[in-house]
Design an enzyme around this catalytic site. Structure first.
Site, PDB file in Angstrom:
ATOM      1  N   SER A   1     -11.300   7.666   7.224  1.00  0.00           N
ATOM      2  CA  SER A   1     -10.133   6.831   7.008  1.00  0.00           C
ATOM      3  C   SER A   1      -8.931   7.401   7.767  1.00  0.00           C
ATOM      4  O   SER A   1      -8.640   8.582   7.670  1.00  0.00           O
ATOM      5  CB  SER A   1      -9.836   6.783   5.513  1.00  0.00           C
ATOM      6  OG  SER A   1      -8.709   5.991   5.297  1.00  0.00           O
ATOM      7  N   GLY A   2      -8.271   6.545   8.527  1.00  0.00           N
ATOM      8  CA  GLY A   2      -7.083   6.979   9.260  1.00  0.00           C
ATOM      9  C   GLY A   2      -7.395   7.570  10.615  1.00  0.00           C
ATOM     10  O   GLY A   2      -6.513   8.092  11.285  1.00  0.00           O
TER      11      GLY A   2
ATOM     12  N   THR B   1      -9.621   0.867  12.974  1.00  0.00           N
ATOM     13  CA  THR B   1      -9.086  -0.492  12.995  1.00  0.00           C
ATOM     14  C   THR B   1      -8.245  -0.728  14.244  1.00  0.00           C
ATOM     15  O   THR B   1      -8.335  -1.795  14.862  1.00  0.00           O
ATOM     16  CB  THR B   1      -8.272  -0.733  11.712  1.00  0.00           C
ATOM     17  OG1 THR B   1      -9.110  -0.455  10.596  1.00  0.00           O
ATOM     18  CG2 THR B   1      -7.795  -2.160  11.632  1.00  0.00           C
TER      19      THR B   1
ATOM     20  N   ASN C   1      -3.915   6.925   5.034  1.00  0.00           N
ATOM     21  CA  ASN C   1      -3.600   5.919   6.048  1.00  0.00           C
ATOM     22  C   ASN C   1      -2.716   4.853   5.404  1.00  0.00           C
ATOM     23  O   ASN C   1      -3.062   4.312   4.355  1.00  0.00           O
ATOM     24  CB  ASN C   1      -4.913   5.295   6.537  1.00  0.00           C
ATOM     25  CG  ASN C   1      -4.704   4.297   7.666  1.00  0.00           C
ATOM     26  OD1 ASN C   1      -3.562   3.941   7.992  1.00  0.00           O
ATOM     27  ND2 ASN C   1      -5.792   3.833   8.254  1.00  0.00           N
TER      28      ASN C   1
ATOM     29  N   SER D   1      -4.816   1.388   5.427  1.00  0.00           N
ATOM     30  CA  SER D   1      -6.236   1.682   5.301  1.00  0.00           C
ATOM     31  C   SER D   1      -7.038   0.422   4.942  1.00  0.00           C
ATOM     32  O   SER D   1      -6.691  -0.307   4.014  1.00  0.00           O
ATOM     33  CB  SER D   1      -6.413   2.739   4.209  1.00  0.00           C
ATOM     34  OG  SER D   1      -7.773   3.051   4.067  1.00  0.00           O
ATOM     35  N   SER D   2      -8.089   0.185   5.705  1.00  0.00           N
ATOM     36  CA  SER D   2      -8.940  -0.971   5.385  1.00  0.00           C
ATOM     37  C   SER D   2      -9.769  -0.612   4.165  1.00  0.00           C
ATOM     38  O   SER D   2     -10.448   0.408   4.155  1.00  0.00           O
ATOM     39  CB  SER D   2      -9.884  -1.279   6.548  1.00  0.00           C
ATOM     40  OG  SER D   2      -9.261  -1.013   7.772  1.00  0.00           O
TER      41      SER D   2
ATOM     42  N   GLY E   1     -15.367   5.130   6.874  1.00  0.00           N
ATOM     43  CA  GLY E   1     -16.092   6.343   7.239  1.00  0.00           C
ATOM     44  C   GLY E   1     -16.456   7.167   6.026  1.00  0.00           C
ATOM     45  O   GLY E   1     -16.091   6.842   4.897  1.00  0.00           O
TER      46      GLY E   1
ATOM     47  N   GLU F   1     -16.488   9.733   3.221  1.00  0.00           N
ATOM     48  CA  GLU F   1     -15.352  10.164   2.401  1.00  0.00           C
ATOM     49  C   GLU F   1     -15.754  11.244   1.421  1.00  0.00           C
ATOM     50  O   GLU F   1     -16.765  11.122   0.735  1.00  0.00           O
ATOM     51  CB  GLU F   1     -14.796   8.978   1.595  1.00  0.00           C
ATOM     52  CG  GLU F   1     -13.823   8.125   2.382  1.00  0.00           C
ATOM     53  CD  GLU F   1     -13.232   6.995   1.552  1.00  0.00           C
ATOM     54  OE1 GLU F   1     -13.520   6.901   0.341  1.00  0.00           O
ATOM     55  OE2 GLU F   1     -12.488   6.188   2.123  1.00  0.00           O
TER      56      GLU F   1
END
Ligand code: ADP
Ligand code: MG
Length: 1025
Positions: free
Chosen positions: A108-109, A113, A158, A161-162, A385, A387
């Site tokens: 993430s981050g 995206t 993020n 973040s998605s 991703g 985590e």
């Protein structure tokens, strides 16, 4: 180019990690991407895989200019870029008419995206276009703000973040123009709707609505503007985020919804649902005397029913009761407060989650291309991703399982690709050591044996199933699995790190400890039937569609979340497997979102769990470098005499010759059918270095050859020019000559005619001729003017110009005289005047004069004759003007006596030439005359009165007779008194009134003699003409 990058390898690392010599070393790997990151080179390849490090700052290489540059170029010709991946994918799709996909992974981050947006943008800008295509392109692009508003949230890692997985297919027609799209979404993190950790936010849309909606909309939704008023938006305590402008984003979302053809009614309903969730969060319960839950502020329910288009009583009832069937009889069972809260949150999550699904399906409707023609697709996977948190729950379990599956796919595909390439090239495959994580995937998903099925079983099992019984069940079933550990299974050392209600999975990327708490609930995702019924009877489209009545009629239990996820993941794997994959592996350089920090530990960890070393190893297992024979030969052919500058045989044979010449060892390289494979980077580097040197040599040679060629070319050009010029010049000259001749003929004719008529009065025939005659005469005069007064010649004038000629001659003489006179000095003038005087006196009167004209007169006295004794006798006031030696003859005896004659301004003195005594002084006023003969002699007589004192006439003989007489005449002003005696004697006075006589005789010699009668002077015969 990749090869170009070889030369720059020391400065900013290698552009392709495959070229790292020490490819086993994680440190070398890290150093390379770190070095590049510091230089803002965030992209690096591993073969065709793009590694991207989040720069956390706006970089300048995403402009239309850069998109242009990456279009249609060879993948390795430009520095690594996400555009290169996009372009390569796009071109492969078009050229091979195949389906492609780009898999973007990373934590993430890390920039997944963003990367997917750049790719979408690139595909949109760089693909073929027309009006209709523009329309679909804008829809594809506009789907992003909508999905991000509803599916993204601020997290610790993020700000955007998605919170869902996304796979998007972009469909292209045969021309390569995008004509449609399709989105698959995965596992939205619904728990976020009802709960956010401190410092995190709910989905963006809640804040956007509260910030961005105008008062009309807000009051219709019965909302107040502040997020801290709502339980679902105030838990994280960070409604405001500096990097986010909710108001502006809301405008963008509204616009995007319009572009995507959402009806105003649907848009309105979407906002109603979002608002209803906010209101639901504020619904609270109290306990009545029976211990049952009662809604505290029932008007809240009224609002919610209103917003959701369902019945107030029904909703109110469903939030506090559930229908149970016992013995085929339906009963209303009241809920406890705890159950009611659970039901409320479950409803919130269900509404939001299903709205999100509806949103995606509606987006798809808007993106669908109904045309039946054949299309190719490029799939874009932007999925969460791996985590690892301090406490990991069901969500992380799903997410990490997803990453295991993707890793599996990645390994299989890259290995498969590699293998297939070797097979296609006819090269024997050497197996690669790598960790296959299939064992972990199996641990999770295997039928009946895997964790998902164990969980499902516990969820379905009647009785007292709980999270803890699930843990025990796992220990029983998969307890022996090497990647599974629990507190109970672990040794004493491990036990310290694992809690009682935890289990640990050894993922390929690292160990993750999960808390079993909430696994059953989350897997069940239970929504009481009563609430579903209430929703399915809504008057609103979206809610009605999201809660279909058919679902209620289904007898089968709804699939659990875990199973659903497994199913959808396996479907995704099938989708991806059927396409040609490209990879973007995103890395986050630090946890602080800082642009200049490279946290090695953090990156090392990501490199590990992204399997990048594995990736590199697979890629390097066989051969580090491969290129088609053509490209390789073309680049390095200059290194071998037999391949330079051209090789006549096949490229493969050429490469063979080249490699042998370069002394490549057997085993260091292989020749495939179309490609050459080089095992070690150093082999390639050495070749490249040699090439760089050779290139310089060649450049020099080429330069000199070129210079020579250019010189020659220039010479030829000049020569041609000269030939042309001289031909032209000759022509010009010929023309001129012809014209000259023509003119001359005319002139001659005119001349002759003029000549013939020259004597006639001026007329047409002779005008020119006469003018010419005048002109030419004047020119002749001008060019031949006499330059001396003595030159009496003059240009002969033609008859018509005689008078003119005479006038001109006179004029010229005057002019010359004037000039001459002006140039004469006073002395010379005086001398001249004396000469003129001499002329007046003697010319044609005395023989010998003509001869004397050429001799200039003495200007000053002859100093050597002037003795001081003589000068003493001369008065101070007198000017001594002339002297000469003379012979004086006595008047009586005619004895010759040498004397010095001195003329002063007032008198003539005669001194004794020897002793300097004054013998005679004749003042000028007393001089009565000067006589000489007309003959060539040099005797003259000075006449002076003779009284008692004075001696009277003096007979003098002077060598310079003309000079002496002239001087005397001039100084004494006696020119009128000079007498030239024609008869051959001169009479002179003598003392006592007597007279003497001088007779002249012509003879052979000059002599003076005494005779009876007087003096006889003999002149030169010569003078007698
Ligand atoms: N290529 C990039 N250039 C500039 N900033 C980037 C880039 N990639 C990511 N970022 C920054 O990092 C943030 C997180 O990226 P994002 O793509 O949302 O991560 P992910 O999707 O992997 O969670 C972005 O909001 C942006 O600020
Ligand atoms: Mg994302």
């Amino acid at each position: 180019t990749m090869e170009g990058a070889l030369t720059a390898r020391d400065r900013v690392g290698v552009q392709d990690l495959v070229l790292l010599e020490d490819y086993q070393s994680e440190t070398a790997f890290l150093n390379n991407i770190k070095k590049r990151f510091k230089e803002k080179l965030i992209y690096t390849y591993i073969g065709s895989v793009l590694v991207s490090v989040n720069p956390y700052q706006q970089l300048g290489f995403y402009t239309p200019y850069h998109m242009e540059k990456y279009q249609g170029v060879n993948f390795y010709e430009m520095p690594p870029h996400v555009y290169a991946i996009a372009d390569n994918t796009y071109r492969s799709m078009r050229n091979e008419s195949s389906n492609q996909c780009i898999l973007i992974s990373g934590e993430s981050g890390s920039g997944k995206t963003e990367a997917s947006k750049y790719i979408l943008q690139y595909l949109s800008v760089c693909s073929a276009s027309n009006e209709q295509v523009e329309y679909i392109k804008s829809r594809l692009l506009q789907s992003n703000p909508v999905l991000e508003a509803f599916g993204n949230a601020k997290t610790h890692r993020n700000d955007n973040s998605s919170r869902f997985g996304k796979y998007m297919d972009i469909e292209f027609d045969y021309r390569g123009a995008p004509v449609g799209g399709h989105i698959l979404n995965y596992l939205l993190e619904r728990s976020r709707v009802v709960h956010q950790a401190s410092g995190e936010r709910n989905f963006h849309i809640f804040y956007q609505l509260l910030e961005g909606a105008d008062d009309v909309l807000l009051s219709r939704l019965m909302l107040t503007k502040s997020p801290d008023k709502y339980a679902y938006t105030n838990q994280g305590k960070c409604a405001k985020v500096s990097s986010i402008c909710d108001r502006r984003d809301f405008v963008a979302v509204q616009k995007a919804l319009k572009v995507l053809d959402f009806s105003p009614k649907n848009i309105d309903e979407l906002f109603c649902i979002v608002a209803s969730v906010l209101h639901l969060g504020n619904v609270t319960f109290t306990q009545n005397e029976d211990g049952h839950a009662v809604v505290e502020r029932q008007h809240e329910i009224q609002k919610i029913a209103n917003l959701l288009g369902c019945q107030y009583e029904q909703l109110l009832q469903a939030l506090t009761h559930r229908t149970i069937e016992a013995n085929k009889e339906k009963m209303q069972s009241p809920l406890t407060v705890e159950q009611a809260l659970y039901a409320r949150d479950a409803l919130s999550k269900a509404i939001y989650g299903r709205m999100f699904d509806w949103l995606v399906s509606n987006l798809n409707r808007s993106l669908t291309n109904k045309d039946l023609m054949r299309k190719n697709v490029i799939g874009l996977l932007d999925i969460y991703g791996f985590e690892i948190f301090k406490s990991n729950s069901f969500e992380q379990f799903c997410i990490n399982f997803c990453n295991e599956k993707l890793q599996q796919l990645f390994i299989e595909l890259t290995l498969k690709q590699e293998q297939e390439e070797y097979r296609a090239e006819g090269i024997e495959w050497e197996p690669v050591e790598y960790f296959n994580n299939k064992i972990i995937c199996d641990l999770v998903e295997e039928r009946h044996q895997g964790i998902i099925d164990i969980l499902d079983e516990e969820c379905l099992r009647p009785g007292d199933a709980s999270d803890n019984t699930f843990l025990t069940k796992m220990e029983e079933t998969v307890g022996k699995h090497p990647h599974f550990i629990t507190h109970a299974l672990g040794n004493s050392k491990l036990r310290k790190t694992i809690g009682y209600e935890e289990f640990r999975l050894v993922h390929y990327a690292g160990e993750v400890t999960y808390s079993v708490k909430g696994f059953l609930d989350k897997n069940n995702d239970l929504l009481y039937r009563d609430l579903k019924v209430a929703m399915s009877e809504s008057k609103h489209d979206i809610i009605k569609q999201a809660f279909p009545v058919t679902e209620l009629a289904r007898l089968k239990r709804p699939e659990t979340v875990g199973s659903q996820f497994r199913t959808s993941l396996n479907r995704l794997m099938d989708i991806l497997m059927s396409k040609e994959p490209s990879y973007v592996r995103c890395i986050k350089p630090n946890d602080a979102k800082m642009s200049d920090r490279f946290d090695e530990t953090l990156v090392r960890h990501q490199v590990k769990y992204l399997g990048l070393m594995e990736n590199l190893r697979v890629r390097r297992a066989g051969f580090a470098y491969r290129r088609t024979h053509e490209i390789f030969l073309n680049r390095y052919k200059s290194l071998c005499p037999s391949t330079w500058p051209h090789y006549d045989g096949s490229p493969r044979k050429g490469v063979d010759v080249l490699c042998k010449y370069l002394d490549y060892k057997e085993g260091e390289y292989r020749l495939g059918k179309t490609k050459v494979f080089i095992r070690f980077p150093r082999t390639l580097f050495a070749t490249e270095d040699a090439f760089q040197i050779r290139k310089h040599e060649l450049a020099t040679i080429i330069q000199s050859v070129f210079r020579g060629w250019r010189q020659k070319k220039m010479f030829m050009k000049m020569r041609d020019a000269v030939t042309l010029l001289s031909a032209q010049w000759k022509k010009v000259l010929a023309i001129r000559l012809r014209e000259k001749r023509k003119k001359a003929t005319v002139n001659i004719r005119k001349f002759i005619l003029g000549f013939m008529t020259r004597l006639q009065p001026r007329c047409a025939e002779n005008t020119e001729f006469l003018d010419y005659v005048r002109y030419s005469y004047l020119m002749r005069v001008k060019n031949h003017l006499p330059t001396s007064v003595l030159d009496k010649s003059f240009e002969h004038a033609p008859a018509a110009l005689e008078e003119t000629g005479a006038l001109l001659q006179k004029l010229n003489m005057k002019n010359l005289t004037l000039k001459y006179v002006k140039s004469v000095t006073p002395q010379r003038k005086a001398a001249m005047e004396e000469k003129v005087l001499a002329s007046a006196i003697f010319r044609e009167k005395k023989k010998g004069y003509d001869e004397s004209v050429g001799n200039p007169f003495q200007e000053k006295p002859r100093v050597e004759q002037l003795k001081p004794k003589m000068l003493a006798m001369i008065d101070a006031g007198e000017q001594t003007l002339y002297s000469c030696s003379v012979t004086k003859y006595d008047r009586h005896g005619y004895h010759p006596r040498p004397r010095t004659l001195i003329l002063t301004s007032t008198a003539t003195y005669l001194f004794d030439a020897k002793d300097g005594k004054l013998k005679q002084k004749i003042p000028h006023q007393e001089l009565t005359g000067i006589s000489t003969s007309s003959l060539g002699d040099n005797v003259f007589v000075l006449h002076a009165p003779s009284d008692k004192k004075e001696k009277g006439d003096a007979i003098v003989q002077s060598t310079f007779v003309i000079e002496t007489i002239t001087k005397l005449a001039s100084i004494a002003k006696k020119d009128k008194e000079v007498k030239i005696v024609e008869n051959s004697s001169i009479v002179h006075d003598m003392a006592g009134g007597k007279h003497g006589r001088i007779d002249y005789v012509v003879g052979n010699d000059v002599s003076v003699t005494k005779s009876k009668t007087g003096l006889v002077v003999v002149s030169y015969l010569l003078f007698v003409v």
